[in-house]
Design an enzyme around this catalytic site. Sequence first.
Site, short mmCIF file in Angstrom:
data_model
loop_
_atom_site.label_atom_id
_atom_site.label_comp_id
_atom_site.label_asym_id
_atom_site.label_seq_id
_atom_site.Cartn_x
_atom_site.Cartn_y
_atom_site.Cartn_z
N TYR A 148 0.82 -1.21 0.00
CA TYR A 148 0.00 0.00 0.00
C TYR A 148 0.86 1.27 0.00
O TYR A 148 0.41 2.32 -0.46
CB TYR A 148 -0.90 0.04 1.23
CG TYR A 148 -2.20 -0.71 1.09
CD1 TYR A 148 -2.21 -2.07 0.79
CD2 TYR A 148 -3.42 -0.06 1.28
CE1 TYR A 148 -3.41 -2.75 0.67
CE2 TYR A 148 -4.62 -0.74 1.17
CZ TYR A 148 -4.61 -2.08 0.86
OH TYR A 148 -5.79 -2.75 0.75
N LYS A 198 3.35 -15.21 2.12
CA LYS A 198 3.57 -15.95 0.87
C LYS A 198 5.08 -16.19 0.75
O LYS A 198 5.73 -15.83 -0.24
CB LYS A 198 3.01 -15.13 -0.31
CG LYS A 198 2.99 -15.87 -1.64
CD LYS A 198 1.96 -16.98 -1.74
CE LYS A 198 2.12 -17.74 -3.05
NZ LYS A 198 1.22 -18.92 -3.15
N ASP A 231 -2.60 -18.66 0.41
CA ASP A 231 -3.60 -19.34 -0.43
C ASP A 231 -4.33 -20.43 0.35
O ASP A 231 -5.56 -20.45 0.41
CB ASP A 231 -2.98 -19.87 -1.74
CG ASP A 231 -1.65 -20.60 -1.55
OD1 ASP A 231 -1.18 -20.71 -0.40
OD2 ASP A 231 -1.08 -21.06 -2.56
N ASP A 255 -6.35 -7.08 4.09
CA ASP A 255 -7.51 -6.46 3.44
C ASP A 255 -8.38 -7.54 2.81
O ASP A 255 -9.60 -7.57 3.00
CB ASP A 255 -7.02 -5.47 2.38
CG ASP A 255 -8.17 -4.81 1.65
OD1 ASP A 255 -9.11 -4.35 2.32
OD2 ASP A 255 -8.14 -4.76 0.40
C1 IPM Z 1 -10.50 -1.21 3.86
C2 IPM Z 1 -10.57 -0.64 2.46
C3 IPM Z 1 -9.36 0.26 2.22
C4 IPM Z 1 -8.12 -0.60 2.31
C5 IPM Z 1 -9.36 1.06 0.89
C6 IPM Z 1 -10.63 1.80 0.66
C7 IPM Z 1 -8.19 1.98 0.84
O1 IPM Z 1 -10.68 -1.66 1.52
O2 IPM Z 1 -10.52 -0.42 4.83
O3 IPM Z 1 -10.47 -2.44 4.02
O4 IPM Z 1 -7.76 -1.27 1.33
O5 IPM Z 1 -7.51 -0.60 3.39
MN MN Z 2 -11.01 -3.62 2.39
#
Ligand code: IPM
Ligand code: MN
Length: 361
Positions: A148, A198, A231, A255
């Site tokens: 990210y 992974k 996985d 996520d």
């Molecule tokens: C979450 C969302 C966010 C993330 C996005 C909107 C940036 O999917 O809070 O899970 O990926 O963290």
């Molecule tokens: Mn999310």
Amino acid sequence: MTNDVSPRVLNLAWLPGDGIGREVTEAALAAMRAVAEPAGVALAVAEYPIGGAAFDATGDPFPAVTRDGVLAADAVLLGAVGGPAWDTLPPERRPERGLLRLRAALGGFANLRPVAVPDALVERSPLRPEIVRGTDMLIVRELLGGVYFGEPSFVTGDAPEREGVSTMRYQEVEIRRVAEVAFQWAERRRGRVTSIDKANVLAVSRLWRDVVSEVQRTRYPHVDLEHRYVDSAAMDLVLRPTDFDVVLTGNLFGDILSDLAATLPGSLGVLPSASVGGGGPGLFEPIHGSAPSIAGKGIANPMGTILSGALLFDDVGLPELAAALRRGVGAALGQGIVPADLGGTATTDAVARAVIDHATA
Ligand code: IPM
Ligand code: MN
Ligand code: NAD
């Protein structure tokens, strides 16, 4: 006359955001006030813009006024950001970038996503009752690193020969600090951490595995640690959810796996989160997004946001208020007050009213 118990004021920054964000946070604030006021806790709520709404108002999805407001608060309650209206903006103006900047500003690197299946939802789950009954796990998602935030990150060249690059990067210190949080939670829960990576393919995951093992060996030898590849762990999260206690993983896998885990209770709408560890105010938000297709209809499920309010109360040292909200949600579901995402017909307001009735009974 003097009063020895001075009322406590809790300063909340309220960031409704986009789509259903306002509906679900209004419901949560109503429930939070309903349990707080009788206990002598006043909520002082200040609203700030975030996401697409902030971009429309100020040209910036995370404006300075919001940054200053959240940093001065005791805790931050967020709805959701994003939506089709803003999907074609350049990356730095997108609502989601505003959310990432908010998270980075607050510094909460540990995103706690508890996943439980309350008794009232066992029969409603899309999975068989014998699979989901008793599910009670805590996903600890690293929130401020990984792919990210890794640099370089760009798209270059001209079609049809463009190239896109994102970088999954972790430093030892980032892994160690979130591993500490996971092990500490495991000590208070069932003493088991499953770290998901992974490492059979990714160098960054080999470092992750190494550092998590070292933290366990040197500081938490009494906690069981299991390493799993993402996985096959994804499959077991759905086939054998009760095997998991604390799940520790990086930003991207966390996520994805947390939305997958929402199949256990049956909807994203019931899952809360807390982002903590930054030393300042925590950030509390449901794990779902802005759900554009149901925004404004009054049917969004506010339970994930109400339960985020419970995590907020826990974080600021008001566990009785947290327990009251959890009791309210459990009892509302038990009474058949079920919104559309879980197959029922209760509106957002009806859910909030039922939660309040039970939480304050
Ligand atoms: C979450 C969302 C966010 C993330 C996005 C909107 C940036 O999917 O809070 O899970 O990926 O963290
Ligand atoms: Mn999310
Ligand atoms: P989403 O979570 O908004 O919706 C996924 C599905 O779940 C949809 O069918 C939606 O209607 C349903 N849903 C979600 N929350 C619900 C609730 N409380 N009650 C009832 N139904 C609910 O995910 P998406 O559709 O992939 O994304 C929509 C937008 O939200 C995108 O712009 C995305 O970037 C953003 N998003 C933001 C956050 C956040 O702010 N933390 C999280 C995820 C997605």
